[in-house]
Design an enzyme around this catalytic site. Sequence first.
Site, PDB file in Angstrom:
ATOM      1  N   HIS A 140      -4.120 -58.700 -14.864  1.00 37.57           N
ATOM      2  CA  HIS A 140      -2.893 -59.453 -14.272  1.00 37.57           C
ATOM      3  C   HIS A 140      -3.707 -60.477 -13.181  1.00 37.57           C
ATOM      4  O   HIS A 140      -3.784 -59.909 -12.274  1.00 37.57           O
ATOM      5  CB  HIS A 140      -1.952 -58.683 -13.680  1.00 37.57           C
ATOM      6  CG  HIS A 140      -1.111 -57.882 -14.776  1.00 37.57           C
ATOM      7  ND1 HIS A 140      -0.379 -58.337 -15.698  1.00 37.57           N
ATOM      8  CD2 HIS A 140      -0.913 -56.589 -14.835  1.00 37.57           C
ATOM      9  CE1 HIS A 140       0.181 -57.635 -16.403  1.00 37.57           C
ATOM     10  NE2 HIS A 140       0.049 -56.441 -15.980  1.00 37.57           N
ATOM     11  N   VAL A 141      -3.770 -61.493 -13.740  1.00 39.41           N
ATOM     12  CA  VAL A 141      -4.616 -62.599 -12.522  1.00 39.41           C
ATOM     13  C   VAL A 141      -4.211 -63.949 -13.047  1.00 39.41           C
ATOM     14  O   VAL A 141      -4.123 -64.362 -14.052  1.00 39.41           O
ATOM     15  CB  VAL A 141      -6.092 -62.413 -12.575  1.00 39.41           C
ATOM     16  CG1 VAL A 141      -6.916 -62.479 -13.780  1.00 39.41           C
ATOM     17  CG2 VAL A 141      -6.703 -63.133 -11.230  1.00 39.41           C
TER      18      VAL A 141
END
Length: 386
Positions: A140-141
């Site tokens: 998640h980035v």
Amino acid sequence: LYWKGFWLWALGLRFSLRDYGFCMATLLLFCLGSLFYQLNGGPPKVLLEIRQYLGESTFVDDHGPPTPRELPFPSQMIYNRVGKCGSRTVVLLLRILAEKHQFNLVSSDIHNKTRLTKHEQGDLMRNISTIPQPFLYTRHVHFLNFTRFRLEQPVYINIIRDPINRFLSNYFFRRFGDWRGEQNHLVRTPQMKDDERYLDINVCIMENYPECSNPRLFYIVPYFCGQHPQCREPDVWAVERAKQNVIENFLLVGILEELEDVLLLLERLLPHYFSDVLSIYKSPEFWKMGNLTGTVKKHMPTLEALQVLYQRMKYEYDFYNFVRDQFHLTKKKIGLKSASQNSSHEPDFLHELALRTHEPLEEEEEEEDEEEDIGQEDANIWLVQP
């Protein structure tokens, strides 16, 4: 007889001196060639021409170890997964595929840090670049621009979903968790008071609670816009930047509502990674792996609340509709038939939103907690500019 022996000796000496000179000249030429090779980082052109004249085959080619396995293209992949958009389903599939197809899968266990400082960006991208190829890295980035750090840019993939459905899934998951355990949500949000946990979603929307208003509703676009502070501001600039990155850096951005077609396209476009993914996804064994992670107690807000929510998420829907059109265009190029879509891009909730959105076999990886906002003055110091 004496003169005959003398001339034989002199002739032998003459040949020996010539042979000696030849050997020394050869040695000198070899030394000069080696020096030239080292100074220029490679062999001199004349040696390459000689090798081409004599043939490319060498002893090592004919008798050495087997040639290393040719890397697939692309050999560097990133799936910067968007929360509550089927990512847990895809990660479970990737774990099976990595073992089956022998590529390196690196799945980060960091779920609550999507925005990075310039130093953190550089460290993460350099670490990713050192993973043995072929690899697929997932976390998640928000989008990372490797070229800003003079690194080779990997190929990105991602999946998004209808923005309101994503919001609803996250809203109830944070409060009530999933079927993995009755206390699951209490572990994730121990600081949440009962007044907040049992807050009616219609009240949250109509009374403009922070969780149900901007900028927290502006969630999907920053994953594609990038790390610039303005990417977190719900406006046209961030949306257009996100669209540009989709076109230039993402091989495929699918939509969760058509997950099977997404998997089929991934199988067609990236066979080294996703071959047989659709058959694995449809297998009963796979469905048993994640059937305890569906969000519980989820229900639909009133039509009035949905209309208010849609207006607040107009930039999210602008981007979602763009991605959906691009996805359908890719399907058409591949030869897959799309279901009829509303060309006017009217709000999905006006067409039975709850029935339209396909839920994967399990909810995706745990949604990251809300992060503290980074001050604009600090951000301008460290963040890479677009």
